[in-house]
Design a protein around this motif. Structure first.
Motif, PDB file in Angstrom:
ATOM      1  N   MET A 149     -13.171  35.427  -4.248  1.00 10.04           N
ATOM      2  CA  MET A 149     -12.600  34.131  -4.568  1.00 10.04           C
ATOM      3  C   MET A 149     -12.705  33.867  -6.071  1.00 10.04           C
ATOM      4  O   MET A 149     -11.784  33.299  -6.647  1.00 10.04           O
ATOM      5  N   LYS A 150     -13.831  34.268  -6.667  1.00  5.28           N
ATOM      6  CA  LYS A 150     -13.999  34.054  -8.100  1.00  5.28           C
ATOM      7  C   LYS A 150     -12.971  34.867  -8.883  1.00  5.28           C
ATOM      8  O   LYS A 150     -12.450  34.395  -9.900  1.00  5.28           O
ATOM      9  N   LYS A 151     -12.665  36.066  -8.417  1.00  5.71           N
ATOM     10  CA  LYS A 151     -11.688  36.899  -9.110  1.00  5.71           C
ATOM     11  C   LYS A 151     -10.293  36.266  -9.045  1.00  5.71           C
ATOM     12  O   LYS A 151      -9.535  36.324 -10.009  1.00  5.71           O
ATOM     13  N   LEU A 152      -9.970  35.666  -7.912  1.00  6.92           N
ATOM     14  CA  LEU A 152      -8.673  35.018  -7.753  1.00  6.92           C
ATOM     15  C   LEU A 152      -8.541  33.839  -8.715  1.00  6.92           C
ATOM     16  O   LEU A 152      -7.503  33.679  -9.375  1.00  6.92           O
ATOM     17  N   VAL A 153      -9.565  33.022  -8.815  1.00  9.38           N
ATOM     18  CA  VAL A 153      -9.536  31.870  -9.714  1.00  9.38           C
ATOM     19  C   VAL A 153      -9.480  32.348 -11.171  1.00  9.38           C
ATOM     20  O   VAL A 153      -8.707  31.834 -11.972  1.00  9.38           O
ATOM     21  N   PHE A 154     -10.283  33.328 -11.516  1.00  8.39           N
ATOM     22  CA  PHE A 154     -10.301  33.843 -12.878  1.00  8.39           C
ATOM     23  C   PHE A 154      -8.948  34.443 -13.250  1.00  8.39           C
ATOM     24  O   PHE A 154      -8.422  34.212 -14.337  1.00  8.39           O
ATOM     25  N   THR A 155      -8.359  35.200 -12.330  1.00  6.61           N
ATOM     26  CA  THR A 155      -7.054  35.805 -12.584  1.00  6.61           C
ATOM     27  C   THR A 155      -5.977  34.735 -12.742  1.00  6.61           C
ATOM     28  O   THR A 155      -5.117  34.833 -13.618  1.00  6.61           O
ATOM     29  N   SER A 156      -6.027  33.696 -11.914  1.00  6.82           N
ATOM     30  CA  SER A 156      -5.039  32.614 -12.006  1.00  6.82           C
ATOM     31  C   SER A 156      -5.149  31.880 -13.340  1.00  6.82           C
ATOM     32  O   SER A 156      -4.141  31.597 -13.982  1.00  6.82           O
ATOM     33  N   VAL A 157      -6.370  31.578 -13.771  1.00  7.46           N
ATOM     34  CA  VAL A 157      -6.572  30.872 -15.027  1.00  7.46           C
ATOM     35  C   VAL A 157      -6.146  31.744 -16.200  1.00  7.46           C
ATOM     36  O   VAL A 157      -5.503  31.280 -17.142  1.00  7.46           O
TER      37      VAL A 157
END
Length: 57
Positions: A1-9
Motif C-alpha cells: 500500500m505504501k508503494k502505491l501511495v508513493f508511486t501515485s504521489v
C-alpha cells in the motif's frame, strides 16, 4: 500500500512539473489581436432620444 501511495504521489509530481515547464511555451505562441475601435460607429443621436436612434424600428 505504501508503494502505491508513493508511486501515485511521485507520478503526480512528475506530471505537474512537466506541465508547468511546458505551459509557458504554449502561451508564448498565442497571437494577440489589437482592438479596432474605428469599426464601432459613433452614435449621432442625443442620449435622451425617446426613439433610441431608430433602434426600435
Amino acid at each position: 500500500m505504501k508503494k502505491l501511495v508513493f508511486t501515485s504521489v511521485a507520478l503526480f509530481a512528475l506530471v505537474g512539473s512537466v506541465y508547468t515547464v511546458s505551459a509557458p511555451v504554449a502561451q508564448a505562441q498565442v497571437k494577440k489581436t489589437t482592438p479596432q475601435p474605428a469599426a464601432i460607429p459613433v452614435p449621432t443621436c442625443p442620449a435622451n432620444d425617446p426613439n433610441g436612434c431608430g433602434i426600435y424600428q
